[in-house]
Design an enzyme around this catalytic site. Structure first.
Site, PDB file in Angstrom:
ATOM      1  N   ASP A  69      -3.048  12.647   5.170  1.00 54.09           N
ATOM      2  CA  ASP A  69      -4.395  12.834   4.648  1.00 54.09           C
ATOM      3  C   ASP A  69      -4.961  13.928   5.530  1.00 54.09           C
ATOM      4  O   ASP A  69      -5.299  13.677   6.689  1.00 54.09           O
ATOM      5  CB  ASP A  69      -5.216  11.553   4.783  1.00 54.09           C
ATOM      6  CG  ASP A  69      -6.592  11.725   4.175  1.00 54.09           C
ATOM      7  OD1 ASP A  69      -7.241  12.750   4.455  1.00 54.09           O
ATOM      8  OD2 ASP A  69      -7.030  10.841   3.425  1.00 54.09           O
ATOM      9  N   HIS A  70      -5.030  15.152   5.003  1.00 59.63           N
ATOM     10  CA  HIS A  70      -5.305  16.261   5.923  1.00 59.63           C
ATOM     11  C   HIS A  70      -6.687  16.171   6.564  1.00 59.63           C
ATOM     12  O   HIS A  70      -6.925  16.773   7.592  1.00 59.63           O
ATOM     13  CB  HIS A  70      -5.056  17.623   5.248  1.00 59.63           C
ATOM     14  CG  HIS A  70      -6.145  18.066   4.324  1.00 59.63           C
ATOM     15  ND1 HIS A  70      -6.278  17.584   3.049  1.00 59.63           N
ATOM     16  CD2 HIS A  70      -7.155  18.956   4.489  1.00 59.63           C
ATOM     17  CE1 HIS A  70      -7.326  18.172   2.483  1.00 59.63           C
ATOM     18  NE2 HIS A  70      -7.872  19.010   3.323  1.00 59.63           N
ATOM     19  N   HIS A  90      -9.600  10.752   1.435  1.00 59.32           N
ATOM     20  CA  HIS A  90     -10.380  11.428   2.483  1.00 59.32           C
ATOM     21  C   HIS A  90     -11.660  10.659   2.856  1.00 59.32           C
ATOM     22  O   HIS A  90     -11.933  10.405   4.020  1.00 59.32           O
ATOM     23  CB  HIS A  90     -10.784  12.837   2.049  1.00 59.32           C
ATOM     24  CG  HIS A  90      -9.633  13.698   1.610  1.00 59.32           C
ATOM     25  ND1 HIS A  90      -8.395  13.653   2.205  1.00 59.32           N
ATOM     26  CD2 HIS A  90      -9.536  14.648   0.642  1.00 59.32           C
ATOM     27  CE1 HIS A  90      -7.595  14.543   1.621  1.00 59.32           C
ATOM     28  NE2 HIS A  90      -8.257  15.145   0.665  1.00 59.32           N
ATOM     29  N   GLU A 119     -18.046  20.466  -2.465  1.00 64.78           N
ATOM     30  CA  GLU A 119     -17.323  21.728  -2.605  1.00 64.78           C
ATOM     31  C   GLU A 119     -18.084  22.620  -3.572  1.00 64.78           C
ATOM     32  O   GLU A 119     -18.699  22.134  -4.517  1.00 64.78           O
ATOM     33  CB  GLU A 119     -15.922  21.479  -3.157  1.00 64.78           C
ATOM     34  CG  GLU A 119     -15.065  20.617  -2.247  1.00 64.78           C
ATOM     35  CD  GLU A 119     -13.656  20.463  -2.778  1.00 64.78           C
ATOM     36  OE1 GLU A 119     -12.811  21.280  -2.414  1.00 64.78           O
ATOM     37  OE2 GLU A 119     -13.406  19.533  -3.572  1.00 64.78           O
ATOM     38  N   LYS A 156     -17.212  18.722  -7.105  1.00 69.96           N
ATOM     39  CA  LYS A 156     -16.856  20.136  -7.204  1.00 69.96           C
ATOM     40  C   LYS A 156     -18.029  20.876  -7.843  1.00 69.96           C
ATOM     41  O   LYS A 156     -18.842  20.283  -8.537  1.00 69.96           O
ATOM     42  CB  LYS A 156     -15.602  20.293  -8.045  1.00 69.96           C
ATOM     43  CG  LYS A 156     -14.394  19.605  -7.397  1.00 69.96           C
ATOM     44  CD  LYS A 156     -13.116  20.337  -7.644  1.00 69.96           C
ATOM     45  CE  LYS A 156     -11.933  19.661  -6.997  1.00 69.96           C
ATOM     46  NZ  LYS A 156     -11.626  20.172  -5.643  1.00 69.96           N
ATOM     47  N   LYS A 161      -8.452  17.264  10.727  1.00 71.39           N
ATOM     48  CA  LYS A 161      -9.547  18.204  10.989  1.00 71.39           C
ATOM     49  C   LYS A 161     -10.116  17.908  12.378  1.00 71.39           C
ATOM     50  O   LYS A 161     -10.305  16.744  12.745  1.00 71.39           O
ATOM     51  CB  LYS A 161     -10.649  18.052   9.928  1.00 71.39           C
ATOM     52  CG  LYS A 161     -10.225  18.604   8.558  1.00 71.39           C
ATOM     53  CD  LYS A 161     -11.382  18.576   7.582  1.00 71.39           C
ATOM     54  CE  LYS A 161     -10.924  18.876   6.170  1.00 71.39           C
ATOM     55  NZ  LYS A 161     -10.794  20.303   5.876  1.00 71.39           N
ATOM     56  N   ASP A 195      -9.109  11.739  -6.237  1.00 70.13           N
ATOM     57  CA  ASP A 195      -8.760  12.946  -5.489  1.00 70.13           C
ATOM     58  C   ASP A 195      -9.387  12.964  -4.100  1.00 70.13           C
ATOM     59  O   ASP A 195      -8.787  13.455  -3.150  1.00 70.13           O
ATOM     60  CB  ASP A 195      -9.217  14.183  -6.293  1.00 70.13           C
ATOM     61  CG  ASP A 195      -8.746  15.496  -5.688  1.00 70.13           C
ATOM     62  OD1 ASP A 195      -7.541  15.607  -5.382  1.00 70.13           O
ATOM     63  OD2 ASP A 195      -9.574  16.414  -5.529  1.00 70.13           O
TER      64      ASP A 195
HETATM   65  C1  BG6 Z   1      -7.635  18.006  -1.466  1.00 66.18           C
HETATM   66  C2  BG6 Z   1      -8.087  17.819  -2.880  1.00 66.18           C
HETATM   67  O1  BG6 Z   1      -7.024  16.847  -0.996  1.00 66.18           O
HETATM   68  O2  BG6 Z   1      -8.749  18.323  -0.662  1.00 66.18           O
HETATM   69  C3  BG6 Z   1      -8.795  19.058  -3.387  1.00 66.18           C
HETATM   70  O3  BG6 Z   1      -6.974  17.529  -3.696  1.00 66.18           O
HETATM   71  C4  BG6 Z   1      -9.901  19.455  -2.439  1.00 66.18           C
HETATM   72  O4  BG6 Z   1      -9.298  18.845  -4.688  1.00 66.18           O
HETATM   73  C5  BG6 Z   1      -9.407  19.524  -1.005  1.00 66.18           C
HETATM   74  O5  BG6 Z   1     -10.402  20.698  -2.845  1.00 66.18           O
HETATM   75  C6  BG6 Z   1     -10.543  19.754  -0.038  1.00 66.18           C
HETATM   76  O6  BG6 Z   1     -10.026  20.025   1.225  1.00 66.18           O
HETATM   77  P1  BG6 Z   1     -10.814  20.887   2.278  1.00 66.18           P
HETATM   78  O7  BG6 Z   1      -9.950  20.830   3.505  1.00 66.18           O
HETATM   79  O8  BG6 Z   1     -10.944  22.254   1.715  1.00 66.18           O
HETATM   80  O9  BG6 Z   1     -12.122  20.207   2.461  1.00 66.18           O
END
Ligand code: BG6
Length: 490
Positions: free
Chosen positions: A178-179, A241, A217, A340, A183, A236
Site C-alpha cells: 500500500d504505497h 490507503h 486528487e 477525483k 510516504k 480504489d
Molecule cells: C492509487 C490509486 O492507489 O493511488 C489511484 O489506484 C490514485 O487511483 C493513486 O490516483 C494516488 O496516489 P498518490 O500517491 O498520487 O496520492
C-alpha cells in the site's frame, strides 16, 4: 545527509514489466536507489511481459520511462547507463506455458540470490503467476512476492487471491503493498505520535472532537477507466490507503516497530470499526461522480464521457463518517473523503481537539477556535498545530488563531524519496512493517463489503458534482449536520 542502508544483491522480476506502474514508479524508484548507492553489486532487474522484446528494446523503454519520470537534475547520464546495464527482459505468457523456462534459466544463473517477484499486473493474474512460479521451481527460500492493491474486489475474491498466493509463498515472504505506507509523511505519523510525549496523553475521545482524513486528487481517471470503472473510489482509495491512515491515527501504541506488533494493532482498529450497511448507509455515506467542469485551470470532461459508458454508476468520490467502537475512540467520529477531479490535490489528516471548557476572555477577544493538528501528506508536506495566541499590539486582549508550522521542504534540504523507493528496499530487506498482512486486508473488506452491497441495492446512483469542486453538496451536509466543517487550509 540521509542514511543509506545498503541491501544485499538481488534479482528484481517485474511482471507487467511494460505497464504503467513499472514505467511511472518502479523503474524510477529503482534508478534513484541505484544512484544513491543503496543497490550494490550485480543486482539485476528483469522485465517480464507478454510482448516479445529484446533486452536492448527493454532498456530503451526504461530509458524513456526514467527520462519522463525523473527530474533532469537527478539524472546523471553515467548513472543512467550503469542502471540500464542491470536490465534484462523475458517474454512470458502469465497464464500459458511459454517463457517460463527462459525466466527460470536466467534466474537460476544466480540460485542463491534474493529474488523479488513484483506482480504489477491485474489481480486476476496473481494466483496463476504464483502457481507457475512454484511449478517452475523458482520460489527459493530467498524469494519474496509483492502484490499490488487492490487485493480482490471484495472479501470473497480477496480470499481467493490470498489463498492462491499463500499456497506458494509463506506469509513472511508476501508483501501486500500500500504505497501510502511508504510516504514520508505517513511514516511520520508514527514518529509524531510515539516519539513525542505531548500528544499521546490527549490522543483520545476525551480530548479529540473528531478526525478528518482527506485524499483529494485534481486529476480524473487518466486512461485507467477500464480498471477504475470496476473499482470506484471506495475500493480504489478507502479500502486500502484511507483505512491504513485511519489505523495509524487510531491504533494503540505497538510495543515495537516489529511488523507483527504494528499490524496486530492496526487489525484491532479495523475490527472495531462500526458496521455501515443498508440500515445506515444513507446517513453515513455520500458517493459522487464528476461531471464536466474545470481541472487545474483547463476544461475537463465528465467521467461518463471519459470512459464512454453513459450508464456507469461507479463513484469517483466518497465521503463517509466512520466510528470506532472502543474505549479510546467512542464518541469521536472519523470523517473520511476521497475523490477525483476535486478542487485541488491535497491529502491531509486533521485532528480537531475539543473546545476549551471555559473562557476567561470577554466577547471583545473574538471567538476561540479549536486547536487543530494538521498533518499534510501532499503536496507541501508538513505538520501544522493551530493554536490561539494574543494578537500583538496594545489594542487589548484580542485572540487570533496561528499555526506552529513545520514545512518539510523548509526544515530538511533533501529530496523527498518516493514511497516506492522505501518500500522496494524494505522488500529486499525482508521488512514487512509497512506492508499489509492477510488478515488486515480481509478485515478491511469485511467493513467495505456491506457498504458496496447497500449502494448496489440503492435506487439512486452517485450524486453528480462538477469537476473542480469539492464533491457533491451532500458531502458538506454530512459533516455540517454534526455541527462541524471540512477543514480548509489556513
Ligand atoms: C492509487 C490509486 O492507489 O493511488 C489511484 O489506484 C490514485 O487511483 C493513486 O490516483 C494516488 O496516489 P498518490 O500517491 O498520487 O496520492
Amino acid at each position: 545527509v540521509s542514511r543509506i542502508i545498503s541491501v544485499e544483491t538481488f534479482d528484481f522480476v517485474a511482471f507487467g514489466g511494460t505497464g504503467d506502474l513499472v514505467r511511472r514508479k518502479l523503474l524510477p524508484a529503482l534508478f534513484q536507489r541505484d544512484v544513491v548507492g543503496q543497490i550494490e553489486g550485480p543486482t539485476r532487474i528483469i522485465g517480464v511481459a507478454r510482448a516479445h522484446m529484446t533486452r536492448e528494446e527493454y532498456r530503451a523503454f526504461a530509458r524513456t520511462a526514467i527520462e519522463a519520470h525523473v527530474k533532469e537534475a537527478e539524472r546523471d547520464p553515467q548513472a543512467l547507463e550503469h542502471f540500464l546495464d542491470r536490465l534484462d527482459y523475458v517474454a512470458v505468457d502469465a497464464l500459458g506455458d511459454s517463457g517460463w523456462a527462459d525466466l527460470g534459466k536466467l534466474l537460476n544463473l544466480e540460485p542463491d540470490r534474493i529474488r523479488v517477484f513484483y506482480l504489477a499486473t491485474s489481480p486476476d493474474l496473481f494466483g496463476g503467476i504464483c502457481q507457475r512460479l512454484g511449478a517452475a521451481g523458482l520460489v527459493t527460500d530467498k524469494a519474496r512476492v509483492v502484490v499490488e492493491k487492490p487485493v480482490g474486489k471484495n472479501l470473497k475474491s480477496a480470499n481467493v487471491v490470498n489463498k492462491a498466493v499463500g499456497a506458494v509463498f509463506p506469509e513472511q515472504s508476501i508483501f501486500r503493498i500500500d504505497h501510502y505506507l511508504g510516504k514520508e509523511t505517513v511514516q511520520n505519523l508514527m514518529a509524531l505520535r510515539f516519539a513525542n510525549a505531548l500528544f499521546e496523553p490527549i490522543w483520545n475521545a476525551a480530548h479529540i472532537d473528531h478526525v478528518q482524513i482527506t485524499v483529494a486528487e485534481s486529476l480524473g481517471v487518466e486512461g485507467r477507466g477500464g480498471y477504475y470503472d470496476t473499482a470506484g473510489a471506495l475500493r480504489d482509495m478507502v479500502q486500502n490507503h484511507i483505512l491504513q491512515l485511519l489505523c495509524l491515527v487510531a491504533m494503540e501504541p505497538p510495543s515495537s516497530l516489529d511488523a507483527n506488533s504494528v499490524r496486530d494493532e492496526k487489525l484491532k482498529v479495523l475490527k472495531a470499526l462500526k458496521p455501515i450497511d443498508e440500515s445506515n448507509v444513507d446517513h453515513l455515506t455520500v458517493r459522487g461522480q464528476y461531471t464536466a467542469g474545470a481541472s487545474e485551470g483547463g476544461p475537463a470532461a465528465g467521467y461518463l464521457e471519459e470512459i464512454g459508458k453513459p450508464e456507469s454508476r461507479t463513484e469517483t468520490f466518497v465521503a463517509l463518517k466512520a466510528e470506532i467502537g472502543n474505549w479510546r475512540w467512542a464518541g469521536t467520529p472519523f470523517y473520511l473523503r476521497s475523490g477525483k477531479r476535486l478542487a485541488q490535490r491535497c491529502s491531509e489528516i486533521v485532528i480537531s481537539f475539543r473546545p476549551i471548557p471555559f473562557s476567561i476572555f470577554g466577547d471583545g477577544a473574538g471567538p476561540i477556535a479549536r486547536n487543530e493538528l494538521v498533518i499534510r501528506l501532499q503536496p507541501d508536506e508538513g505538520v501544522k498545530l493551530h493554536l490561539m495566541i494574543k494578537d500583538p499590539g496594545p489594542g487589548g486582549m484580542r485572540l487570533r488563531r496561528v499555526p506552529l508550522d513545520m514545512s518539510f521542504a523548509e526544515a530538511f534540504a533533501v529530496r523527498n524519496p518516493d514511497a516506492y523507493e522505501r518500500l522496494i528496499m524494505d522488500v529486499v530487506r525482508g521488512n514487512q512493517t509497512l506492508f499489509m498482512r492477510r488478515d488486515e486486508v480481509e478485515q478491511a473488506w469485511r467493513w467495505i463489503d456491506p457498504i458496496l452491497e447497500a449502494w448496489a441495492q440503492a435506487p439512486d446512483g452517485p450524486k453528480a458534482y462538477r469537476s473542480g469542486t469539492w464533491g457533491p453538496s451532500a458531502a458538506i451536509a454530512l459533516i455540517e449536520r454534526d455541527g462541524r466543517t471540512w477543514h480548509e487550509d489556513g
